[in-house]
Design a protein around this motif. Structure first.
Motif, short mmCIF file in Angstrom:
data_model
loop_
_atom_site.label_atom_id
_atom_site.label_comp_id
_atom_site.label_asym_id
_atom_site.label_seq_id
_atom_site.Cartn_x
_atom_site.Cartn_y
_atom_site.Cartn_z
N GLY A 236 0.98 -0.83 -0.09
CA GLY A 236 0.39 -0.37 -0.08
C GLY A 236 0.80 1.55 0.15
N ASN A 237 1.56 0.94 0.53
CA ASN A 237 2.94 3.02 0.89
C ASN A 237 3.54 2.83 -0.76
OD1 ASN A 237 2.50 2.97 3.42
ND2 ASN A 237 3.75 2.16 4.17
N THR A 238 4.14 1.46 -1.38
CA THR A 238 4.35 1.93 -2.68
C THR A 238 3.61 2.41 -3.31
OG1 THR A 238 6.03 -0.31 -2.01
CG2 THR A 238 5.44 0.63 -4.31
N HIS A 239 2.17 1.67 -3.20
CA HIS A 239 1.08 2.62 -4.45
C HIS A 239 1.20 3.84 -4.22
CE1 HIS A 239 0.41 -1.39 -6.18
NE2 HIS A 239 0.17 -2.04 -5.59
N ALA A 240 1.06 3.99 -3.75
CA ALA A 240 0.33 5.82 -2.45
C ALA A 240 1.86 6.75 -2.68
CB ALA A 240 0.57 5.89 -0.82
N GLN A 241 3.03 6.12 -3.20
CA GLN A 241 4.29 6.80 -3.28
C GLN A 241 4.64 6.76 -4.64
OE1 GLN A 241 7.77 4.70 -1.46
NE2 GLN A 241 7.46 5.60 0.37
N ALA A 242 4.09 5.71 -5.13
CA ALA A 242 4.12 6.09 -6.55
C ALA A 242 2.95 7.04 -7.21
CB ALA A 242 3.78 4.89 -7.41
N LYS A 243 2.04 6.78 -6.50
CA LYS A 243 0.97 8.16 -7.36
C LYS A 243 1.31 8.96 -6.83
CE LYS A 243 -4.43 8.50 -6.46
NZ LYS A 243 -5.41 7.98 -5.95
N ALA A 244 1.59 9.39 -5.78
CA ALA A 244 2.00 11.10 -5.86
C ALA A 244 2.93 11.49 -6.63
CB ALA A 244 2.52 10.82 -4.06
N SER A 245 4.62 10.38 -6.32
CA SER A 245 4.95 10.85 -7.44
C SER A 245 5.02 11.04 -8.99
CB SER A 245 6.06 10.23 -7.37
OG SER A 245 6.20 8.67 -7.78
N GLY A 246 3.87 10.15 -9.26
CA GLY A 246 3.26 10.08 -11.18
C GLY A 246 2.80 11.32 -10.88
N ASN A 247 1.46 12.10 -9.58
CA ASN A 247 0.24 13.22 -9.72
C ASN A 247 1.79 14.32 -9.82
OD1 ASN A 247 -0.76 11.28 -11.37
ND2 ASN A 247 -1.97 10.81 -9.48
N LEU A 248 2.83 14.82 -9.28
CA LEU A 248 3.87 15.29 -8.96
C LEU A 248 3.32 17.32 -9.92
CD1 LEU A 248 5.03 17.07 -6.80
CD2 LEU A 248 6.98 16.78 -8.33
N PHE A 249 3.21 17.09 -11.46
CA PHE A 249 3.00 18.43 -12.26
C PHE A 249 1.17 18.60 -11.92
CE2 PHE A 249 1.56 19.42 -16.62
CZ PHE A 249 2.33 20.80 -16.36
N TRP A 250 0.44 17.86 -12.44
CA TRP A 250 -1.09 17.95 -12.57
C TRP A 250 -1.84 18.15 -11.50
CZ3 TRP A 250 -1.99 18.08 -17.05
CH2 TRP A 250 -1.24 18.06 -18.85
N ASP A 251 -1.05 17.55 -10.57
CA ASP A 251 -1.81 18.39 -8.78
C ASP A 251 -1.49 19.53 -8.57
OD1 ASP A 251 -3.23 16.31 -8.98
OD2 ASP A 251 -1.50 15.19 -7.41
N SER A 252 -0.22 20.49 -9.32
CA SER A 252 0.03 21.66 -9.10
C SER A 252 -0.44 22.74 -9.97
CB SER A 252 1.57 21.38 -9.43
OG SER A 252 2.06 22.82 -8.59
N PRO A 253 -1.30 23.05 -9.76
CA PRO A 253 -2.09 24.34 -10.29
C PRO A 253 -0.93 25.42 -10.85
CG PRO A 253 -3.19 23.53 -8.86
CD PRO A 253 -2.39 23.17 -8.35
N ARG A 254 -0.12 25.86 -9.79
CA ARG A 254 0.19 26.68 -10.30
C ARG A 254 1.78 26.24 -11.09
NH1 ARG A 254 3.29 29.32 -5.19
NH2 ARG A 254 0.94 29.99 -4.83
N LEU A 255 2.27 25.38 -11.10
CA LEU A 255 3.19 24.94 -11.81
C LEU A 255 2.84 25.29 -13.57
CD1 LEU A 255 6.23 24.07 -12.58
CD2 LEU A 255 5.03 21.58 -11.87
N ILE A 256 1.39 24.20 -13.50
CA ILE A 256 0.17 24.36 -14.92
C ILE A 256 0.71 25.57 -15.73
CG2 ILE A 256 -1.74 23.46 -16.04
CD1 ILE A 256 -1.70 21.26 -13.59
N ASN A 257 0.19 26.97 -14.28
CA ASN A 257 -0.43 27.78 -15.21
C ASN A 257 0.73 28.44 -16.17
OD1 ASN A 257 -2.73 27.74 -14.46
ND2 ASN A 257 -2.45 28.48 -12.82
#
Length: 270
Positions: free
Chosen positions: A17-38
């Protein structure tokens, strides 16, 4: 045995479960940051706007709108012909009324002989106004390469040949010394005018020694300027005693003024 098996499965489940959570967090770093996208979107829009403006400028240059039809010369230089001006204009004036590069065209017009400065401005709706500042020669410049040069009233050297019938003094000195020589020429000529003599040539050596040639052919060796015996003082000594030696000057070629309190005379070669 069953407990041991259950505990082991529980730990493995937490690790997975931790491995999946880490992978999910690292994989969505760009899309989860509105400031970076803007920020990235702003850069894309700016770059696209620059490309669009550049393409629009290229299209505008090629459109047959607001063409330049006339070049009006308001202050001409006598030594520059209309054919010379027309040739430069046809070469460097490109684009239309809005896009013509005035600075580049001005620099090209300033390359014409006898032109010191050129000014170019737009006149609505289809003309350019060209104004020249000409060169005003006050001396000839003797160069080692043999190229004809003149000195203007600001002490600047420019490439040109003296007009026929224009009597100008000749300057000879190191490159970059023309302004200094022009200043000294004015001082020397003023002193020599008191004895009704004209200065026809002025020479400055690499060691900064001064030599003057008068209109009667006599050469004055003034030497280097020194605090104890300035050049003006040496020349004053010559003008003061000029009347007493004037009758003998026709047989002389050189007057050496480099002595502290007198001068030496050198006869012409027969």
């Amino acid at each position: 045995m069953i407990k041991a098996g259950v505990r082991g499965n529980s730990r493995n489940s937490r690790k997975i479960g931790n491995t999946h959570a880490q992978a999910k967090a690292s994989g969505n770093l760009f899309w989860d940051s509105p400031r970076l996208i803007n920020s990235v979107a702003d850069l894309v829009f700016i770059f696209g706007g620059v490309l669009l403006a550049w393409a629009g400028l290229l299209v505008l240059q090629r459109l047959p709108i607001l063409p330049i039809k006339n070049v009006i010369v308001t202050a001409a230089v006598p030594q520059v012909s209309g054919a010379q001006i027309e040739q430069v204009a046809r070469t460097v004036i490109t684009g239309n009324f809005l896009t013509v590069n005035l600075a580049a065209a001005q620099r090209s017009f300033e390359q014409l002989p006898w032109v010191r400065l050129a000014s170019l401005r737009r006149q609505w709706p289809d003309s350019l106004v060209l104004t020249f500042e000409g060169q005003h020669p006050v001396a000839q410049w003797s160069s080692l390469d043999g190229e004809a040069r003149l000195v203007n009233e600001l002490g600047e050297v420019f490439v040109a040949t003296a007009p026929p019938g224009m009597a100008l003094p000749v300057f000879s000195g190191p490159e970059g010394s023309s302004a200094q020589m022009l200043t000294r020429y004015g001082e020397f000529a003023t002193q020599l005018a008191t004895i009704h003599r004209d200065l026809v040539a002025l020479r400055l050596s690499q060691r900064e020694a001064w030599q003057l040639k008068l209109d009667d052919g006599v050469v004055l060796e003034l030497g280097r300027d020194q605090p104890k015996t300035p050049l003006a003082e040496r020349l004053t000594r010559f003008t003061t005693h000029y009347a007493s030696v004037k009758d003998r000057l026709h047989a002389l070629s050189v007057v050496d003024m480099r002595y502290p309190s007198g001068f030496a005379l050198k006869a012409r070669k027969s």
